[in-house]
Scaffold this motif. Structure first.
Motif, mmCIF file in Angstrom:
data_model
loop_
_atom_site.group_PDB
_atom_site.id
_atom_site.type_symbol
_atom_site.label_atom_id
_atom_site.label_comp_id
_atom_site.label_asym_id
_atom_site.label_seq_id
_atom_site.Cartn_x
_atom_site.Cartn_y
_atom_site.Cartn_z
ATOM 1 N N ALA A 181 -1.730 -4.931 -3.099
ATOM 2 C CA ALA A 181 -2.564 -3.728 -3.150
ATOM 3 C C ALA A 181 -2.753 -3.366 -4.614
ATOM 4 O O ALA A 181 -1.856 -3.573 -5.442
ATOM 5 C CB ALA A 181 -1.921 -2.564 -2.401
ATOM 6 N N GLY B 98 -5.290 -4.504 1.899
ATOM 7 C CA GLY B 98 -5.318 -4.617 3.344
ATOM 8 C C GLY B 98 -6.696 -4.912 3.895
ATOM 9 O O GLY B 98 -7.610 -5.336 3.196
ATOM 10 N N TYR B 99 -6.864 -4.656 5.188
ATOM 11 C CA TYR B 99 -8.111 -4.940 5.886
ATOM 12 C C TYR B 99 -8.995 -3.703 5.889
ATOM 13 O O TYR B 99 -8.568 -2.618 6.303
ATOM 14 C CB TYR B 99 -7.824 -5.386 7.320
ATOM 15 N N THR B 100 -10.222 -3.844 5.430
ATOM 16 C CA THR B 100 -11.136 -2.700 5.371
ATOM 17 C C THR B 100 -12.457 -2.998 6.073
ATOM 18 O O THR B 100 -13.423 -2.247 5.937
ATOM 19 C CB THR B 100 -11.427 -2.311 3.907
ATOM 20 N N GLY B 101 -12.514 -4.088 6.837
ATOM 21 C CA GLY B 101 -13.741 -4.428 7.538
ATOM 22 C C GLY B 101 -13.890 -3.652 8.829
ATOM 23 O O GLY B 101 -13.090 -2.767 9.179
ATOM 24 N N GLU B 102 -14.921 -4.005 9.563
ATOM 25 C CA GLU B 102 -15.213 -3.320 10.818
ATOM 26 C C GLU B 102 -14.172 -3.666 11.877
ATOM 27 O O GLU B 102 -13.665 -4.787 11.924
ATOM 28 C CB GLU B 102 -16.608 -3.717 11.294
ATOM 29 N N ILE C 140 0.845 -1.200 0.000
ATOM 30 C CA ILE C 140 0.000 0.000 0.000
ATOM 31 C C ILE C 140 0.877 1.246 0.000
ATOM 32 O O ILE C 140 0.577 2.234 -0.672
ATOM 33 C CB ILE C 140 -0.961 -0.011 1.209
ATOM 34 N N ILE D 257 -7.560 -0.654 -3.521
ATOM 35 C CA ILE D 257 -7.934 -1.857 -2.790
ATOM 36 C C ILE D 257 -6.674 -2.415 -2.125
ATOM 37 O O ILE D 257 -5.626 -2.551 -2.762
ATOM 38 C CB ILE D 257 -8.528 -2.919 -3.735
ATOM 39 N N THR E 249 -10.568 -3.610 14.037
ATOM 40 C CA THR E 249 -9.141 -3.587 13.724
ATOM 41 C C THR E 249 -8.642 -4.973 13.336
ATOM 42 O O THR E 249 -9.155 -6.002 13.781
ATOM 43 C CB THR E 249 -8.321 -3.097 14.935
#
Length: 464
Positions: free
Chosen positions: A327, A313-317, A231, A311, A319
């Protein structure tokens, strides 16, 4: 003028019948991007072909690799010859619950300004616009038994699906599409009372860049500070695409970019195209492009580069402390004048690869690009159309560029070697591609009258 006056009067008297015909066309759910609607696309093509045949056109419905095209001819030996292009397919209607009434049940509504509008999917993009031209032809034939010009009409069914199959069909049928000039009605007015001719379209080059560092996502506690983060690598590449003055930094990027003539810039300065009027409604106030340029230049006649998505890595709710293994980003360039999409692709890939660390890799995907289109400012048909539009609307027609791309216009230039006049009567608030799409009744009525005038004016150019 007496003959033209009778045509214009017929358009006025026949407006209710013209709306009935348009409503019948709009009721057909010809959504080209969903194969479940393929029979309806074929139904729309058949409906239009039948209408044109009834007017005396030599008409056929012909296959492409996706949906069929409608081809119609009305010869007139010795007269100027125009090729009119449009599309009968429409966008999907989702989200359906935001439509005030069913999208394929057209109706006349009154908006907040008290103006009557035609509401339905395809009302503005592009069935209503197509029918302005067809109705103009109908009135000429009703009053004079002939058209002022030889006319060929080409209406496709996959414009909303990238015109799939059309360039190949055009290449196979060049001889049947011979004309002096191409006419397209898939653009907009400058404002509700000022007509516009689109004199240029920006081209497009589109890429996806995927950077890979580690062979998997990593725990940022174990590897943070030691392992390369894709990233970070990708962000540096994207940041390097512009300098502090908003210019694109790719070597040779501005090769082939021409300055607009002083008289065009002077006309643009008088159009009240300001950050307040253009950016204010979307919550912005300061232009972000090249410093020292008119705002209208930035969106019509200058090239641009934008990142359309990132786009990685982690992008969810919550940590998740990871360093991504990969990336990616989607990057587009809007091109003008003589910029070459193929040359840009080579330059962009070299630019990206030069910024990839030795232990990382990158994949650059180049999607199909299209060149920009520009009309010669001294093109005789351009001035003829401007005069005809001024006669109808009572104000000079504005000659402007468009920031978007219509690839088939480039194909007409490349395959047929013909320039295209883009004259549309849509408005910026027509909600095309959105729920509750509309087309002002005034645009439909005066658009039809405008095409009647343009056909008469072009037909009078016997010395073409």
């Amino acid at each position: 003028m007496a003959a033209l006056d009778s045509v214009l009067n017929d358009i006025d008297k026949d407006l209710d019948n013209a709306l009935e015909r348009l409503f019948a066309f709009l009721r057909i759910p010809s959504i080209s991007t969903d194969q479940a609607y393929a029979p309806h696309c074929r139904e729309a093509a058949a409906w239009l072909a039948a209408d044109l045949t009834a007017l005396g056109f030599e008409t056929s419905v012909e296959e492409t690799s996706l949906h069929p095209v409608v081809l119609a001819h009305k010869p007139k030996p010795g007269a100027p010859h125009v090729l009119f292009y449009g599309h009968y397919d429409v966008q999907p209607v989702d989200p359906l619950d935001l439509w005030e009434t069913p999208p394929f049940e057209p109706r006349i509504a009154t908006d907040a300004k008290g103006e009557k509008t035609i509401v339905a999917r395809g009302a503005s993009d592009d069935k209503g616009q197509v029918m302005t031209f067809v109705e103009a032809c109908r009135a000429h034939l009703a009053m004079n038994a002939e058209l002022p010009c030889a006319v060929t009409i080409l209406i496709e069914g996959a414009e909303e699906n990238g015109s799939q199959g059309l360039p190949e069909w055009v290449a196979r049928n060049k001889d049947r599409l011979a004309a002096d000039v191409v006419l397209v009605c898939d653009t907009s007015m400058w404002n509700p009372t000022t007509p516009a001719i689109t004199s240029s379209l920006r081209g497009l080059a589109y890429f996806e860049v995927e950077v890979t560092c580690a062979d998997r996502d990593l725990h940022s506690g174990f590897f943070g500070g030691a392992a390369r983060n894709p990233i970070h690598v990708l962000s540096r590449i994207l940041a390097d695409l512009h300098d502090d003055d908003g210019k694109v930094t790719l070597p040779g990027f501005y090769d082939g970019v021409r300055e607009r003539p002083p008289e065009v810039l002077e006309q643009w300065r008088g159009l009240d195209f300001t950050p307040e009027t253009f950016l204010g409604p979307i919550g912005l106030s300061e232009p972000a492009g090249e410093r020292g340029r008119l705002l209208i230049e930035l969106v019509q006649s200058r090239p641009a580069c934008d990142v359309n998505g990132i786009i990685g890595g982690y992008t969810g709710e919550g940590t998740k402390t990871v360093i991504a293994g990969k990336a990616s980003a989607k990057v587009s360039f809007r091109l003008v004048d003589d910029q070459d999409p193929q040359k840009l692709a080579e330059t962009f890939e070299a630019f990206v690869r030069a910024r990839i660390p030795a232990d990382c890799s990158v994949n650059v995907i180049c999607y199909k690009g299209s060149r920009a289109i520009s009309l010669p400012f001294d093109m005789p048909e351009l001035e003829t159309a401007r005069a005809a539009l001024q006669d109808e609307w009572g104000v000079p027609a504005v000659t402007v560029g468009a920031g978007g791309s219509i690839p088939i216009v480039g194909d007409f230039k490349r395959l047929l070697d013909r320039n295209t006049l883009l004259i549309g009567f849509g408005l910026d608030d027509d909600r095309i591609h959105s729920p509750n799409e509309k087309y002002d009744l005034r645009s439909f009525h005066k658009g039809t009258r405008s095409w009647a005038r343009i056909l008469s004016a072009l037909g009078a150019r016997r010395g073409h």
